[in-house]
Design a protein around this motif. Sequence first.
Motif, mmCIF file in Angstrom:
data_model
loop_
_atom_site.group_PDB
_atom_site.id
_atom_site.type_symbol
_atom_site.label_atom_id
_atom_site.label_comp_id
_atom_site.label_asym_id
_atom_site.label_seq_id
_atom_site.Cartn_x
_atom_site.Cartn_y
_atom_site.Cartn_z
ATOM 1 N N ALA A 1 1.261 21.098 -5.838
ATOM 2 C CA ALA A 1 0.449 20.613 -6.958
ATOM 3 C C ALA A 1 0.883 21.226 -8.286
ATOM 4 C CB ALA A 1 -1.017 20.903 -6.696
ATOM 5 N N THR A 2 1.289 22.479 -8.282
ATOM 6 C CA THR A 2 1.712 23.141 -9.518
ATOM 7 C C THR A 2 2.933 22.457 -10.111
ATOM 8 O OG1 THR A 2 0.893 25.236 -8.644
ATOM 9 C CG2 THR A 2 2.358 25.350 -10.537
ATOM 10 N N LEU A 3 3.927 22.168 -9.282
ATOM 11 C CA LEU A 3 5.123 21.483 -9.774
ATOM 12 C C LEU A 3 4.808 20.055 -10.210
ATOM 13 C CD1 LEU A 3 7.906 22.647 -7.286
ATOM 14 C CD2 LEU A 3 7.608 23.285 -9.679
ATOM 15 N N ALA A 4 3.927 19.391 -9.485
ATOM 16 C CA ALA A 4 3.572 18.016 -9.839
ATOM 17 C C ALA A 4 2.904 17.963 -11.213
ATOM 18 C CB ALA A 4 2.655 17.416 -8.780
ATOM 19 N N VAL A 5 2.038 18.905 -11.499
ATOM 20 C CA VAL A 5 1.338 18.925 -12.788
ATOM 21 C C VAL A 5 2.264 19.393 -13.904
ATOM 22 C CG1 VAL A 5 -0.536 20.050 -14.076
ATOM 23 C CG2 VAL A 5 -0.933 19.227 -11.758
ATOM 24 N N ALA A 6 3.123 20.362 -13.611
ATOM 25 C CA ALA A 6 3.982 20.931 -14.645
ATOM 26 C C ALA A 6 5.149 20.019 -15.015
ATOM 27 C CB ALA A 6 4.521 22.286 -14.178
ATOM 28 N N VAL B 1 0.867 -1.173 0.000
ATOM 29 C CA VAL B 1 0.000 0.000 0.000
ATOM 30 C C VAL B 1 0.900 1.217 0.000
ATOM 31 C CG1 VAL B 1 -1.780 1.263 1.258
ATOM 32 C CG2 VAL B 1 -1.787 -1.228 1.277
ATOM 33 N N VAL B 2 0.608 2.166 -0.862
ATOM 34 C CA VAL B 2 1.410 3.379 -0.953
ATOM 35 C C VAL B 2 0.529 4.572 -0.601
ATOM 36 C CG1 VAL B 2 2.741 4.878 -2.483
ATOM 37 C CG2 VAL B 2 2.843 2.395 -2.764
ATOM 38 N N TYR B 3 0.965 5.315 0.401
ATOM 39 C CA TYR B 3 0.317 6.572 0.758
ATOM 40 C C TYR B 3 1.252 7.695 0.348
ATOM 41 C CZ TYR B 3 -2.647 3.743 3.800
ATOM 42 O OH TYR B 3 -3.513 2.808 4.288
ATOM 43 N N TYR B 4 0.717 8.697 -0.300
ATOM 44 C CA TYR B 4 1.552 9.847 -0.650
ATOM 45 C C TYR B 4 0.725 11.118 -0.614
ATOM 46 C CZ TYR B 4 -0.372 9.441 -5.405
ATOM 47 O OH TYR B 4 -1.199 9.374 -6.483
ATOM 48 N N ARG B 5 1.426 12.227 -0.424
ATOM 49 C CA ARG B 5 0.785 13.523 -0.370
ATOM 50 C C ARG B 5 1.534 14.452 -1.319
ATOM 51 N NH1 ARG B 5 0.767 16.107 5.323
ATOM 52 N NH2 ARG B 5 2.679 14.943 5.190
ATOM 53 N N VAL B 6 0.824 15.159 -2.139
ATOM 54 C CA VAL B 6 1.436 16.109 -3.070
ATOM 55 C C VAL B 6 1.715 17.397 -2.311
ATOM 56 C CG1 VAL B 6 1.115 17.423 -5.201
ATOM 57 C CG2 VAL B 6 0.237 15.085 -5.033
ATOM 58 N N GLN B 7 2.983 17.772 -2.233
ATOM 59 C CA GLN B 7 3.382 18.977 -1.500
ATOM 60 C C GLN B 7 3.127 20.239 -2.327
ATOM 61 O OE1 GLN B 7 5.152 19.249 1.593
ATOM 62 N NE2 GLN B 7 4.888 17.077 2.027
#
Length: 68
Positions: A22-27, A14-20
């Motif tokens: 969002a702009t960088l993650a999408v770009a 099981v992998v839990y993750y949180r996007v710190q």
Amino acid sequence: VLTKDSVTVSVDGVVYYRVQNATLAVANITNADAATRLLAQTTLRNVLGTKNLAEILSDREEIAHSMQ
């Protein structure tokens, strides 16, 4: 996963993750969810591939800690 002593084992995780950021993650990443899953699979293979079956069965806490 192929262990150090050449035993094939099947593992679930099981992998839990949180996007710190969002702009960088999408770009910067085309598909962040798939990239995270691939990173988790690679990490799991690398960690378990260095241990034999007995170590995997007895050191679950240590393996979980090293993957974190």
